[in-house]
Design an enzyme around this catalytic site. Structure first.
Site, PDB file in Angstrom:
ATOM      1  N   GLU A  61      -5.158   4.448  -1.187  1.00  0.00           N
ATOM      2  CA  GLU A  61      -4.568   3.379  -0.936  1.00  0.00           C
ATOM      3  C   GLU A  61      -4.390   3.133   0.526  1.00  0.00           C
ATOM      4  OE1 GLU A  61      -3.458   0.643  -1.677  1.00  0.00           O
ATOM      5  OE2 GLU A  61      -2.228   0.406  -3.218  1.00  0.00           O
ATOM      6  N   ASP A  62      -4.235   1.784   0.948  1.00  0.00           N
ATOM      7  CA  ASP A  62      -3.964   1.665   2.328  1.00  0.00           C
ATOM      8  C   ASP A  62      -2.780   1.790   2.924  1.00  0.00           C
ATOM      9  OD1 ASP A  62      -3.107  -0.533   0.663  1.00  0.00           O
ATOM     10  OD2 ASP A  62      -3.923  -2.123   1.649  1.00  0.00           O
ATOM     11  N   ASP A  94       4.317   1.021   0.035  1.00  0.00           N
ATOM     12  CA  ASP A  94       5.414   0.339   0.521  1.00  0.00           C
ATOM     13  C   ASP A  94       6.533   0.426  -0.379  1.00  0.00           C
ATOM     14  OD1 ASP A  94       6.653  -1.897   2.197  1.00  0.00           O
ATOM     15  OD2 ASP A  94       6.000  -3.575   1.190  1.00  0.00           O
ATOM     16  N   PHE A 133       5.261  -5.222   9.257  1.00  0.00           N
ATOM     17  CA  PHE A 133       4.219  -5.746   8.448  1.00  0.00           C
ATOM     18  C   PHE A 133       3.005  -5.199   9.384  1.00  0.00           C
ATOM     19  CE2 PHE A 133       0.832  -8.329   6.631  1.00  0.00           C
ATOM     20  CZ  PHE A 133       1.143  -8.222   5.353  1.00  0.00           C
ATOM     21  N   ARG A 142      -8.725  -7.691   8.415  1.00  0.00           N
ATOM     22  CA  ARG A 142      -9.313  -6.604   7.964  1.00  0.00           C
ATOM     23  C   ARG A 142     -10.237  -5.804   9.114  1.00  0.00           C
ATOM     24  NH1 ARG A 142      -7.546  -6.550   2.565  1.00  0.00           N
ATOM     25  NH2 ARG A 142      -7.580  -8.299   1.329  1.00  0.00           N
TER      26      ARG A 142
END
Ligand code: IMP
Ligand code: MG
Length: 172
Positions: free
Chosen positions: A96-97, A100, A149, A162
């Site tokens: 996963e990036d 959260d 964020f 990205r």
């Protein structure tokens, strides 16, 4: 209009961490049948770098899920592009990036566990533990970050940023 991005984690630090993770994963999975599954789209750049630091044989695949709306949802996400590989009796590592609220990765894990892998672990480049609403702890974490964020190195804001080589915060 161009939003300003303030660097949070520089490229060199990311690369160093990715090397460390690759080394640990290679050691932990030595002699095993490792299948690495990237969660699209955010994890693809991290995964491309990570697998090249893994020194044991590895198979790769990708999974795309629908995103839920808001963090107070039922916690259900749906698979919109499934993996092609069978993971039954395989040692699976989800990439996963960022974790959260944890809703996405927990839901994916629960769905994939039904396919009876030998093991299923989670590797996330970033972790925002302060935002968690479900019980989930990634097994491998690159960086723990505060509730901000972030974009870059695969992570987007409305599909942009990205391609940044570093991770940064928008508008600061
Ligand atoms: P979760 O289900 O709340 O854990 O959210 C996971 C997904 O939300 C990640 O895979 C990202 O796609 C997205 N996300 C959460 N926080 C951020 C962020 O700070 N920047 C970019 N994407 C984020
Ligand atoms: Mg993602």
């Amino acid at each position: 209009m161009h939003e300003k991005v303030s660097p949070l984690i520089p490229e060199e630090e990311i690369q160093k961490k990715v090397k460390e993770l690759g080394k640990r994963i290679s050691k932990d999975y030595s002699g095993k049948d490792l299948v690495v599954i990237g969660i699209l789209k955010g994890s693809w750049i991290f995964m491309a770098d990570l697998i090249r630091e893994i020194t044991i044989p590895v198979k790769c695949d990708f999974l795309k899920v629908s995103s839920y709306v808001g963090s107070k949802s039922s916690g259900k996400v749906n698979i919109i592009a499934d993996i092609g590989l069978s993971i039954e009796r395989k040692d699976v590592l989800l990439i996963e990036d960022i974790v959260d609220t944890g809703i996405t990765i927990k839901s994916i894990r629960d769905m994939l566990l039904l396919r009876k892998p030998s093991s299923l672990k989670i590797c996330s480049l970033l972790d925002k533990p302060s935002r968690r609403v479900v019980e989930i702890h990634p097994d491998y974490i690159g960086f723990e970050i505060p509730d901000r964020f972030v974009v870059g190195y695969g992570l987007d804001y409305n599909e942009r940023f990205r391609n940044l080589r570093y991770i940064g915060v928008i508008g600061e």
